[in-house]
Motif scaffolding. Structure first.
Motif, PDB file in Angstrom:
ATOM      1  N   VAL A 322     -16.277 -20.710 -17.951  1.00 15.48           N
ATOM      2  CA  VAL A 322     -16.346 -22.092 -17.466  1.00 15.48           C
ATOM      3  C   VAL A 322     -16.116 -23.066 -18.620  1.00 15.48           C
ATOM      4  N   GLN A 323     -16.754 -22.813 -19.738  1.00 15.04           N
ATOM      5  CA  GLN A 323     -16.629 -23.707 -20.887  1.00 15.04           C
ATOM      6  C   GLN A 323     -15.216 -23.696 -21.465  1.00 15.04           C
ATOM      7  N   LYS A 324     -14.508 -22.576 -21.363  1.00 14.33           N
ATOM      8  CA  LYS A 324     -13.132 -22.470 -21.872  1.00 14.33           C
ATOM      9  C   LYS A 324     -12.098 -22.881 -20.825  1.00 14.33           C
ATOM     10  N   ASN A 325     -12.594 -23.251 -19.640  1.00 16.28           N
ATOM     11  CA  ASN A 325     -11.700 -23.635 -18.535  1.00 16.28           C
ATOM     12  C   ASN A 325     -10.780 -22.485 -18.130  1.00 16.28           C
ATOM     13  N   HIS A 326     -11.350 -21.275 -18.122  1.00 23.89           N
ATOM     14  CA  HIS A 326     -10.610 -20.074 -17.723  1.00 23.89           C
ATOM     15  C   HIS A 326     -11.122 -19.535 -16.384  1.00 23.89           C
ATOM     16  N   VAL A 327     -11.426 -20.437 -15.467  1.00 24.60           N
ATOM     17  CA  VAL A 327     -11.869 -20.068 -14.122  1.00 24.60           C
ATOM     18  C   VAL A 327     -10.726 -20.336 -13.152  1.00 24.60           C
ATOM     19  N   TYR A 328     -10.339 -19.299 -12.402  1.00 26.59           N
ATOM     20  CA  TYR A 328      -9.180 -19.431 -11.505  1.00 26.59           C
ATOM     21  C   TYR A 328      -9.580 -19.049 -10.077  1.00 26.59           C
ATOM     22  N   LEU A 329      -9.313 -19.957  -9.141  1.00 23.36           N
ATOM     23  CA  LEU A 329      -9.569 -19.677  -7.732  1.00 23.36           C
ATOM     24  C   LEU A 329      -8.412 -18.862  -7.150  1.00 23.36           C
ATOM     25  N   VAL A 330      -8.754 -17.762  -6.514  1.00 23.28           N
ATOM     26  CA  VAL A 330      -7.742 -16.888  -5.910  1.00 23.28           C
ATOM     27  C   VAL A 330      -8.089 -16.655  -4.446  1.00 23.28           C
ATOM     28  N   ASP A 331      -7.123 -16.161  -3.708  1.00 23.97           N
ATOM     29  CA  ASP A 331      -7.282 -15.962  -2.262  1.00 23.97           C
ATOM     30  C   ASP A 331      -8.147 -14.738  -1.989  1.00 23.97           C
ATOM     31  N   SER A 332      -9.203 -14.929  -1.201  1.00 16.57           N
ATOM     32  CA  SER A 332     -10.106 -13.820  -0.873  1.00 16.57           C
ATOM     33  C   SER A 332      -9.406 -12.738  -0.061  1.00 16.57           C
ATOM     34  N   SER A 333      -8.549 -13.135   0.870  1.00 23.83           N
ATOM     35  CA  SER A 333      -7.854 -12.139   1.699  1.00 23.83           C
ATOM     36  C   SER A 333      -6.896 -11.296   0.870  1.00 23.83           C
ATOM     37  N   THR A 334      -6.521 -11.788  -0.319  1.00 24.46           N
ATOM     38  CA  THR A 334      -5.683 -11.015  -1.238  1.00 24.46           C
ATOM     39  C   THR A 334      -6.527 -10.089  -2.103  1.00 24.46           C
ATOM     40  N   TRP A 335      -7.519 -10.642  -2.779  1.00 13.49           N
ATOM     41  CA  TRP A 335      -8.296  -9.873  -3.749  1.00 13.49           C
ATOM     42  C   TRP A 335      -9.277  -8.896  -3.091  1.00 13.49           C
ATOM     43  N   THR A 336      -9.526  -9.055  -1.815  1.00 14.54           N
ATOM     44  CA  THR A 336     -10.329  -8.072  -1.079  1.00 14.54           C
ATOM     45  C   THR A 336      -9.506  -7.445   0.048  1.00 14.54           C
ATOM     46  N   GLY A 337      -8.176  -7.588  -0.025  1.00 15.83           N
ATOM     47  CA  GLY A 337      -7.291  -7.220   1.083  1.00 15.83           C
ATOM     48  C   GLY A 337      -7.159  -5.756   1.363  1.00 15.83           C
ATOM     49  N   SER A 338      -7.324  -4.901   0.351  1.00 15.48           N
ATOM     50  CA  SER A 338      -7.303  -3.438   0.527  1.00 15.48           C
ATOM     51  C   SER A 338      -6.025  -2.900   1.159  1.00 15.48           C
ATOM     52  N   SER A 339      -4.912  -3.577   0.932  1.00  8.12           N
ATOM     53  CA  SER A 339      -3.609  -3.089   1.391  1.00  8.12           C
ATOM     54  C   SER A 339      -2.652  -3.107   0.205  1.00  8.12           C
ATOM     55  N   LEU A 340      -1.548  -2.410   0.326  1.00  6.32           N
ATOM     56  CA  LEU A 340      -0.573  -2.392  -0.764  1.00  6.32           C
ATOM     57  C   LEU A 340       0.062  -3.770  -0.936  1.00  6.32           C
ATOM     58  N   ALA A 341       0.245  -4.485   0.155  1.00  6.08           N
ATOM     59  CA  ALA A 341       0.784  -5.852   0.066  1.00  6.08           C
ATOM     60  C   ALA A 341      -0.183  -6.742  -0.712  1.00  6.08           C
ATOM     61  N   ALA A 342      -1.478  -6.600  -0.447  1.00  9.54           N
ATOM     62  CA  ALA A 342      -2.485  -7.378  -1.169  1.00  9.54           C
ATOM     63  C   ALA A 342      -2.528  -6.972  -2.638  1.00  9.54           C
ATOM     64  N   ALA A 343      -2.367  -5.692  -2.917  1.00 11.93           N
ATOM     65  CA  ALA A 343      -2.358  -5.216  -4.306  1.00 11.93           C
ATOM     66  C   ALA A 343      -1.208  -5.841  -5.089  1.00 11.93           C
ATOM     67  N   ASN A 344      -0.058  -5.940  -4.467  1.00 11.31           N
ATOM     68  CA  ASN A 344       1.086  -6.597  -5.117  1.00 11.31           C
ATOM     69  C   ASN A 344       0.786  -8.070  -5.385  1.00 11.31           C
ATOM     70  N   ALA A 345       0.081  -8.713  -4.452  1.00 12.25           N
ATOM     71  CA  ALA A 345      -0.270 -10.128  -4.616  1.00 12.25           C
ATOM     72  C   ALA A 345      -1.282 -10.317  -5.739  1.00 12.25           C
ATOM     73  N   VAL A 346      -2.211  -9.375  -5.902  1.00  9.89           N
ATOM     74  CA  VAL A 346      -3.164  -9.430  -7.017  1.00  9.89           C
ATOM     75  C   VAL A 346      -2.410  -9.338  -8.345  1.00  9.89           C
ATOM     76  N   LEU A 347      -1.433  -8.455  -8.422  1.00 15.67           N
ATOM     77  CA  LEU A 347      -0.623  -8.337  -9.638  1.00 15.67           C
ATOM     78  C   LEU A 347       0.111  -9.644  -9.925  1.00 15.67           C
ATOM     79  N   ASP A 348       0.586 -10.305  -8.881  1.00 12.83           N
ATOM     80  CA  ASP A 348       1.245 -11.610  -9.060  1.00 12.83           C
ATOM     81  C   ASP A 348       0.279 -12.634  -9.641  1.00 12.83           C
ATOM     82  N   ASP A 349      -0.964 -12.629  -9.148  1.00 14.71           N
ATOM     83  CA  ASP A 349      -1.975 -13.558  -9.673  1.00 14.71           C
ATOM     84  C   ASP A 349      -2.271 -13.267 -11.139  1.00 14.71           C
TER      85      ASP A 349
END
Length: 358
Positions: A322-349
Protein backbone atom coordinates in the motif's frame (compact mmCIF):
# COMPACT_ATOMS: atom_id res chain seq x y z
CA UNK A 1 -63.51 -62.30 -42.82
CA UNK A 2 -67.31 -62.31 -42.32
CA UNK A 3 -67.39 -66.11 -42.21
CA UNK A 4 -64.43 -66.18 -39.83
CA UNK A 5 -66.06 -63.67 -37.45
CA UNK A 6 -69.34 -65.64 -37.48
CA UNK A 7 -67.44 -68.81 -36.62
CA UNK A 8 -65.55 -67.04 -33.81
CA UNK A 9 -68.83 -65.61 -32.52
CA UNK A 10 -70.36 -69.08 -32.56
CA UNK A 11 -67.38 -70.53 -30.67
CA UNK A 12 -67.43 -67.63 -28.17
CA UNK A 13 -71.12 -68.23 -27.55
CA UNK A 14 -70.42 -71.92 -26.92
CA UNK A 15 -67.47 -71.10 -24.62
CA UNK A 16 -69.38 -68.70 -22.38
CA UNK A 17 -70.14 -70.17 -18.92
CA UNK A 18 -73.75 -68.99 -19.26
CA UNK A 19 -76.26 -69.25 -22.04
CA UNK A 20 -77.19 -66.11 -23.92
CA UNK A 21 -80.94 -65.62 -24.01
CA UNK A 22 -82.28 -63.79 -27.03
CA UNK A 23 -85.46 -61.95 -26.24
CA UNK A 24 -87.95 -61.01 -28.90
CA UNK A 25 -88.83 -62.28 -32.32
CA UNK A 26 -86.54 -63.91 -34.84
CA UNK A 27 -85.68 -60.58 -36.54
CA UNK A 28 -84.47 -59.11 -33.27
CA UNK A 29 -82.44 -62.21 -32.64
CA UNK A 30 -80.81 -61.84 -36.03
CA UNK A 31 -79.90 -58.23 -35.36
CA UNK A 32 -78.32 -59.16 -32.04
CA UNK A 33 -76.32 -61.93 -33.66
CA UNK A 34 -75.04 -59.46 -36.32
CA UNK A 35 -73.96 -57.02 -33.56
CA UNK A 36 -72.07 -59.78 -31.79
CA UNK A 37 -70.46 -60.82 -35.08
CA UNK A 38 -69.26 -57.25 -35.75
CA UNK A 39 -67.97 -56.80 -32.20
CA UNK A 40 -66.03 -60.06 -32.36
CA UNK A 41 -64.57 -59.08 -35.75
CA UNK A 42 -63.34 -55.77 -34.31
CA UNK A 43 -61.90 -57.54 -31.25
CA UNK A 44 -60.13 -60.08 -33.45
CA UNK A 45 -58.54 -57.35 -35.62
CA UNK A 46 -57.29 -55.52 -32.50
CA UNK A 47 -55.67 -58.70 -31.21
CA UNK A 48 -53.93 -59.30 -34.55
CA UNK A 49 -52.67 -55.69 -34.62
CA UNK A 50 -51.31 -55.97 -31.08
CA UNK A 51 -49.44 -59.15 -31.98
CA UNK A 52 -47.90 -57.49 -35.05
CA UNK A 53 -46.71 -54.45 -33.05
CA UNK A 54 -45.18 -56.68 -30.38
CA UNK A 55 -43.43 -58.85 -32.96
CA UNK A 56 -41.95 -55.82 -34.76
CA UNK A 57 -40.59 -54.14 -31.62
CA UNK A 58 -36.75 -54.50 -31.53
CA UNK A 59 -35.51 -56.46 -28.53
CA UNK A 60 -31.89 -55.34 -28.79
CA UNK A 61 -31.57 -51.99 -26.97
CA UNK A 62 -27.78 -51.82 -26.88
CA UNK A 63 -27.63 -49.41 -29.84
CA UNK A 64 -29.05 -46.41 -28.04
CA UNK A 65 -30.20 -43.43 -30.06
CA UNK A 66 -30.94 -39.92 -28.84
CA UNK A 67 -33.27 -37.54 -30.71
CA UNK A 68 -31.68 -34.15 -31.29
CA UNK A 69 -32.62 -31.08 -33.24
CA UNK A 70 -31.38 -32.37 -36.61
CA UNK A 71 -32.85 -35.86 -36.22
CA UNK A 72 -31.45 -39.03 -34.67
CA UNK A 73 -27.84 -39.33 -33.56
CA UNK A 74 -25.99 -42.30 -32.15
CA UNK A 75 -24.45 -41.91 -28.72
CA UNK A 76 -21.39 -43.23 -26.96
CA UNK A 77 -21.06 -44.43 -23.39
CA UNK A 78 -19.11 -42.09 -21.14
CA UNK A 79 -17.93 -42.68 -17.57
CA UNK A 80 -18.16 -39.74 -15.16
CA UNK A 81 -18.64 -38.98 -11.48
CA UNK A 82 -22.34 -39.98 -11.53
CA UNK A 83 -21.82 -43.24 -13.39
CA UNK A 84 -22.19 -44.09 -17.08
CA UNK A 85 -24.15 -41.96 -19.53
CA UNK A 86 -24.64 -42.28 -23.26
CA UNK A 87 -23.82 -38.91 -24.81
CA UNK A 88 -24.23 -37.67 -28.40
CA UNK A 89 -21.12 -38.06 -30.54
CA UNK A 90 -21.66 -34.58 -31.96
CA UNK A 91 -23.78 -32.52 -29.52
CA UNK A 92 -25.22 -29.29 -30.90
CA UNK A 93 -27.45 -27.93 -28.13
CA UNK A 94 -25.29 -27.77 -25.01
CA UNK A 95 -25.96 -26.48 -21.50
CA UNK A 96 -23.11 -25.82 -19.02
CA UNK A 97 -23.60 -25.84 -15.26
CA UNK A 98 -20.77 -23.59 -14.07
CA UNK A 99 -18.78 -20.55 -15.13
CA UNK A 100 -15.58 -22.58 -15.42
CA UNK A 101 -17.27 -25.23 -17.61
CA UNK A 102 -18.68 -22.47 -19.82
CA UNK A 103 -15.29 -20.77 -20.20
CA UNK A 104 -13.62 -24.05 -21.08
CA UNK A 105 -16.27 -24.80 -23.72
CA UNK A 106 -15.86 -21.35 -25.28
CA UNK A 107 -12.08 -21.73 -25.41
CA UNK A 108 -12.58 -25.01 -27.26
CA UNK A 109 -14.78 -23.27 -29.84
CA UNK A 110 -18.15 -24.45 -28.50
CA UNK A 111 -20.88 -21.94 -27.58
CA UNK A 112 -23.51 -23.34 -25.19
CA UNK A 113 -27.15 -22.25 -25.36
CA UNK A 114 -27.23 -21.39 -21.66
CA UNK A 115 -25.22 -21.63 -18.47
CA UNK A 116 -25.19 -20.93 -14.76
CA UNK A 117 -22.84 -18.05 -13.99
CA UNK A 118 -21.74 -15.44 -11.46
CA UNK A 119 -24.74 -13.51 -10.10
CA UNK A 120 -23.31 -10.00 -10.52
CA UNK A 121 -21.50 -10.26 -13.84
CA UNK A 122 -23.27 -11.37 -17.02
CA UNK A 123 -21.08 -9.56 -19.56
CA UNK A 124 -19.67 -12.81 -20.96
CA UNK A 125 -23.15 -14.30 -21.34
CA UNK A 126 -24.60 -11.20 -22.98
CA UNK A 127 -21.70 -10.76 -25.42
CA UNK A 128 -22.02 -14.38 -26.57
CA UNK A 129 -25.82 -14.58 -26.60
CA UNK A 130 -25.89 -17.23 -23.88
CA UNK A 131 -28.93 -17.47 -21.58
CA UNK A 132 -28.41 -17.08 -17.84
CA UNK A 133 -29.68 -20.19 -16.01
CA UNK A 134 -29.05 -19.17 -12.40
CA UNK A 135 -26.08 -18.27 -10.17
CA UNK A 136 -25.25 -21.81 -9.01
CA UNK A 137 -28.13 -24.27 -9.05
CA UNK A 138 -29.67 -24.47 -12.53
CA UNK A 139 -33.18 -23.36 -13.46
CA UNK A 140 -34.71 -26.61 -14.70
CA UNK A 141 -37.65 -24.95 -16.45
CA UNK A 142 -35.36 -22.72 -18.52
CA UNK A 143 -33.12 -25.66 -19.40
CA UNK A 144 -36.10 -27.73 -20.54
CA UNK A 145 -37.33 -24.92 -22.81
CA UNK A 146 -33.90 -24.76 -24.50
CA UNK A 147 -34.23 -28.45 -25.51
CA UNK A 148 -30.55 -29.39 -25.05
CA UNK A 149 -29.02 -32.62 -26.29
CA UNK A 150 -26.22 -32.50 -23.68
CA UNK A 151 -25.83 -31.00 -20.20
CA UNK A 152 -22.26 -30.62 -18.96
CA UNK A 153 -20.92 -29.52 -15.59
CA UNK A 154 -18.99 -30.45 -12.47
CA UNK A 155 -19.92 -32.36 -9.35
CA UNK A 156 -20.29 -29.26 -7.14
CA UNK A 157 -24.01 -29.02 -7.83
CA UNK A 158 -26.92 -30.26 -5.77
CA UNK A 159 -26.90 -33.99 -6.52
CA UNK A 160 -30.66 -34.19 -6.01
CA UNK A 161 -31.25 -32.33 -9.29
CA UNK A 162 -29.14 -34.77 -11.32
CA UNK A 163 -32.02 -37.24 -12.02
CA UNK A 164 -34.19 -34.31 -13.11
CA UNK A 165 -31.48 -32.97 -15.42
CA UNK A 166 -30.97 -36.46 -16.88
CA UNK A 167 -34.64 -36.60 -17.83
CA UNK A 168 -34.17 -33.44 -19.90
CA UNK A 169 -30.96 -34.54 -21.67
CA UNK A 170 -27.89 -36.74 -21.11
CA UNK A 171 -26.01 -35.11 -18.21
CA UNK A 172 -22.34 -35.62 -17.34
CA UNK A 173 -20.47 -34.16 -14.37
CA UNK A 174 -16.72 -33.86 -13.97
CA UNK A 175 -14.95 -34.84 -10.76
CA UNK A 176 -13.77 -31.96 -8.56
CA UNK A 177 -11.98 -32.66 -5.28
CA UNK A 178 -9.71 -29.62 -4.91
CA UNK A 179 -8.93 -26.30 -6.63
CA UNK A 180 -5.96 -27.80 -8.48
CA UNK A 181 -8.41 -29.98 -10.41
CA UNK A 182 -9.11 -27.00 -12.70
CA UNK A 183 -6.71 -28.35 -15.31
CA UNK A 184 -8.30 -31.81 -15.19
CA UNK A 185 -11.74 -30.27 -15.69
CA UNK A 186 -10.58 -28.58 -18.88
CA UNK A 187 -9.43 -31.94 -20.25
CA UNK A 188 -12.73 -33.50 -19.12
CA UNK A 189 -14.76 -30.91 -21.02
CA UNK A 190 -12.60 -31.41 -24.10
CA UNK A 191 -13.10 -35.18 -23.96
CA UNK A 192 -16.89 -34.92 -23.60
CA UNK A 193 -17.12 -32.49 -26.51
CA UNK A 194 -14.68 -34.43 -28.68
CA UNK A 195 -12.24 -31.50 -28.76
CA UNK A 196 -9.00 -33.23 -27.70
CA UNK A 197 -7.04 -31.73 -30.59
CA UNK A 198 -8.16 -28.20 -29.72
CA UNK A 199 -7.33 -28.86 -26.06
CA UNK A 200 -3.78 -29.90 -26.90
CA UNK A 201 -3.26 -26.69 -28.88
CA UNK A 202 -4.73 -24.62 -26.03
CA UNK A 203 -2.31 -26.15 -23.50
CA UNK A 204 0.62 -25.52 -25.84
CA UNK A 205 -0.38 -21.85 -26.11
CA UNK A 206 -0.72 -21.58 -22.33
CA UNK A 207 2.74 -22.98 -21.59
CA UNK A 208 4.25 -20.83 -24.33
CA UNK A 209 2.62 -17.81 -22.67
CA UNK A 210 4.17 -18.76 -19.32
CA UNK A 211 7.63 -19.00 -20.86
CA UNK A 212 7.21 -15.61 -22.54
CA UNK A 213 6.23 -14.04 -19.21
CA UNK A 214 9.12 -15.68 -17.35
CA UNK A 215 11.61 -14.28 -19.86
CA UNK A 216 10.06 -10.80 -19.60
CA UNK A 217 10.28 -10.94 -15.79
CA UNK A 218 13.83 -12.30 -15.85
CA UNK A 219 12.78 -15.42 -13.93
CA UNK A 220 15.67 -17.91 -13.69
CA UNK A 221 18.10 -15.27 -14.98
CA UNK A 222 21.55 -15.47 -13.36
CA UNK A 223 21.84 -11.74 -12.80
CA UNK A 224 19.80 -10.26 -9.90
CA UNK A 225 19.42 -7.14 -12.01
CA UNK A 226 17.69 -9.12 -14.74
CA UNK A 227 15.73 -11.25 -12.28
CA UNK A 228 14.17 -8.31 -10.51
CA UNK A 229 11.38 -10.42 -8.97
CA UNK A 230 13.73 -12.97 -7.45
CA UNK A 231 13.12 -11.66 -3.93
CA UNK A 232 9.77 -9.99 -4.54
CA UNK A 233 6.73 -11.44 -2.74
CA UNK A 234 3.47 -11.50 -4.69
CA UNK A 235 0.31 -11.42 -2.59
CA UNK A 236 -3.24 -12.13 -3.71
CA UNK A 237 -6.38 -11.56 -1.62
CA UNK A 238 -10.06 -11.79 -2.37
CA UNK A 239 -12.51 -9.39 -0.69
CA UNK A 240 -15.79 -11.06 0.26
CA UNK A 241 -19.05 -9.71 1.61
CA UNK A 242 -20.36 -10.03 5.15
CA UNK A 243 -18.38 -11.69 7.90
CA UNK A 244 -16.07 -13.57 5.52
CA UNK A 245 -14.05 -10.41 4.96
CA UNK A 246 -10.66 -11.23 3.44
CA UNK A 247 -9.35 -14.51 2.07
CA UNK A 248 -6.06 -15.33 0.37
CA UNK A 249 -5.76 -18.00 -2.28
CA UNK A 250 -2.61 -19.86 -1.25
CA UNK A 251 -0.29 -22.31 -3.06
CA UNK A 252 -2.85 -25.06 -3.69
CA UNK A 253 -5.38 -22.72 -5.28
CA UNK A 254 -6.11 -21.82 -8.89
CA UNK A 255 -4.28 -18.47 -8.71
CA UNK A 256 -1.56 -20.01 -6.55
CA UNK A 257 -0.83 -22.68 -9.16
CA UNK A 258 -0.35 -20.02 -11.85
CA UNK A 259 1.95 -17.86 -9.72
CA UNK A 260 3.95 -20.99 -8.94
CA UNK A 261 4.16 -22.00 -12.61
CA UNK A 262 5.56 -18.57 -13.46
CA UNK A 263 8.11 -18.86 -10.65
CA UNK A 264 6.89 -15.96 -8.52
CA UNK A 265 7.34 -16.04 -4.75
CA UNK A 266 4.54 -15.72 -2.18
CA UNK A 267 4.57 -14.06 1.26
CA UNK A 268 5.36 -16.50 4.09
CA UNK A 269 1.76 -16.54 5.36
CA UNK A 270 0.48 -17.46 1.88
CA UNK A 271 3.24 -19.90 0.95
CA UNK A 272 1.26 -22.83 2.31
CA UNK A 273 -1.33 -25.41 1.36
CA UNK A 274 -4.69 -24.89 3.05
CA UNK A 275 -8.12 -26.47 3.01
CA UNK A 276 -9.54 -25.89 -0.45
CA UNK A 277 -6.63 -23.54 -1.16
CA UNK A 278 -8.02 -20.66 0.90
CA UNK A 279 -6.73 -18.82 3.98
CA UNK A 280 -9.09 -16.59 5.99
CA UNK A 281 -7.57 -13.31 7.18
CA UNK A 282 -9.22 -11.27 9.92
CA UNK A 283 -8.97 -7.50 10.05
CA UNK A 284 -6.45 -7.85 12.90
CA UNK A 285 -4.30 -10.13 10.71
CA UNK A 286 -3.99 -7.89 7.66
CA UNK A 287 -0.18 -8.25 7.73
CA UNK A 288 -0.79 -11.72 6.22
CA UNK A 289 -2.06 -9.95 3.12
CA UNK A 290 1.11 -7.90 2.68
CA UNK A 291 3.69 -8.32 -0.05
CA UNK A 292 5.87 -6.30 -2.39
CA UNK A 293 2.97 -6.45 -4.84
CA UNK A 294 -0.62 -6.97 -3.77
CA UNK A 295 -3.37 -8.14 -6.16
CA UNK A 296 -6.90 -7.57 -4.86
CA UNK A 297 -10.13 -8.97 -6.27
CA UNK A 298 -13.60 -7.95 -5.09
CA UNK A 299 -15.94 -10.94 -5.22
CA UNK A 300 -19.27 -9.11 -5.57
CA UNK A 301 -20.91 -5.71 -5.51
CA UNK A 302 -21.71 -6.16 -1.81
CA UNK A 303 -18.02 -6.79 -1.12
CA UNK A 304 -17.14 -3.27 -2.28
CA UNK A 305 -18.37 -1.90 1.03
CA UNK A 306 -16.16 -4.38 2.87
CA UNK A 307 -13.11 -3.23 0.91
CA UNK A 308 -13.87 0.44 1.54
CA UNK A 309 -14.00 -0.30 5.26
CA UNK A 310 -10.69 -2.21 5.12
CA UNK A 311 -8.96 0.64 3.29
CA UNK A 312 -9.78 2.98 6.18
CA UNK A 313 -8.05 0.66 8.64
CA UNK A 314 -4.66 1.81 10.04
CA UNK A 315 -3.33 -1.73 9.55
CA UNK A 316 -4.14 -1.52 5.83
CA UNK A 317 -2.30 1.75 5.46
CA UNK A 318 0.78 0.20 7.07
CA UNK A 319 1.10 -2.55 4.46
CA UNK A 320 4.28 -2.38 2.37
CA UNK A 321 2.43 -2.78 -0.95
CA UNK A 322 0.00 0.00 0.00
CA UNK A 323 2.77 2.42 0.93
CA UNK A 324 4.63 1.71 -2.35
CA UNK A 325 1.41 2.06 -4.35
CA UNK A 326 1.77 -1.52 -5.62
CA UNK A 327 -1.86 -2.53 -5.04
CA UNK A 328 -3.71 -3.66 -8.18
CA UNK A 329 -7.42 -4.42 -8.48
CA UNK A 330 -8.09 -7.47 -10.65
CA UNK A 331 -11.22 -9.27 -11.79
CA UNK A 332 -12.46 -11.88 -9.30
CA UNK A 333 -14.06 -14.02 -12.01
CA UNK A 334 -10.60 -14.21 -13.62
CA UNK A 335 -8.37 -14.82 -10.61
CA UNK A 336 -10.77 -17.38 -9.13
CA UNK A 337 -12.07 -18.57 -12.52
CA UNK A 338 -10.54 -22.07 -12.46
CA UNK A 339 -10.63 -22.40 -16.26
CA UNK A 340 -7.88 -22.32 -18.86
CA UNK A 341 -9.35 -19.12 -20.29
CA UNK A 342 -9.15 -17.53 -16.83
CA UNK A 343 -5.58 -18.79 -16.41
CA UNK A 344 -4.58 -17.04 -19.63
CA UNK A 345 -6.23 -13.85 -18.33
CA UNK A 346 -4.26 -14.08 -15.06
CA UNK A 347 -1.05 -14.30 -17.09
CA UNK A 348 -2.15 -11.17 -18.99
CA UNK A 349 -2.64 -9.34 -15.68
CA UNK A 350 0.79 -10.42 -14.44
CA UNK A 351 2.37 -9.13 -17.65
CA UNK A 352 0.39 -5.88 -17.42
CA UNK A 353 1.26 -5.04 -13.81
CA UNK A 354 4.67 -6.67 -13.35
CA UNK A 355 6.28 -6.11 -16.75
CA UNK A 356 4.58 -3.03 -18.17
CA UNK A 357 3.90 -1.19 -14.90
CA UNK A 358 6.61 1.33 -13.87
Amino acid sequence: MKVLSIEIGFLLEKALPFKVQFIGNYNNQGKIRRYISRFVSWLFLCMIGLLLVTACTPKDRHNIQIPIESGIAECQKFQHVMGETCIPTAPKRIITLSALTLNNALLLGVKPLGSTYFPDDHKLLISNGIEFLGPSQPNLEKISLLKPDLILGWENIDKSVYPLLSKIAPTVLGKWEEPLDWSKHFDFVAQVLGKEKEAKEAWQNYYKKIETLKIALGIDAASPKENRYQRQKISFINILSGNRGVESDVKNSFAGSILDAVGLQRPTAQNINAFYGSLSISEEELEKADGDVLFVSIFSNNAKETFEKIQKSPLWKQLNAVQKNHVYLVDSSTWTGSSLAAANAVLDDLYKYLVNAP
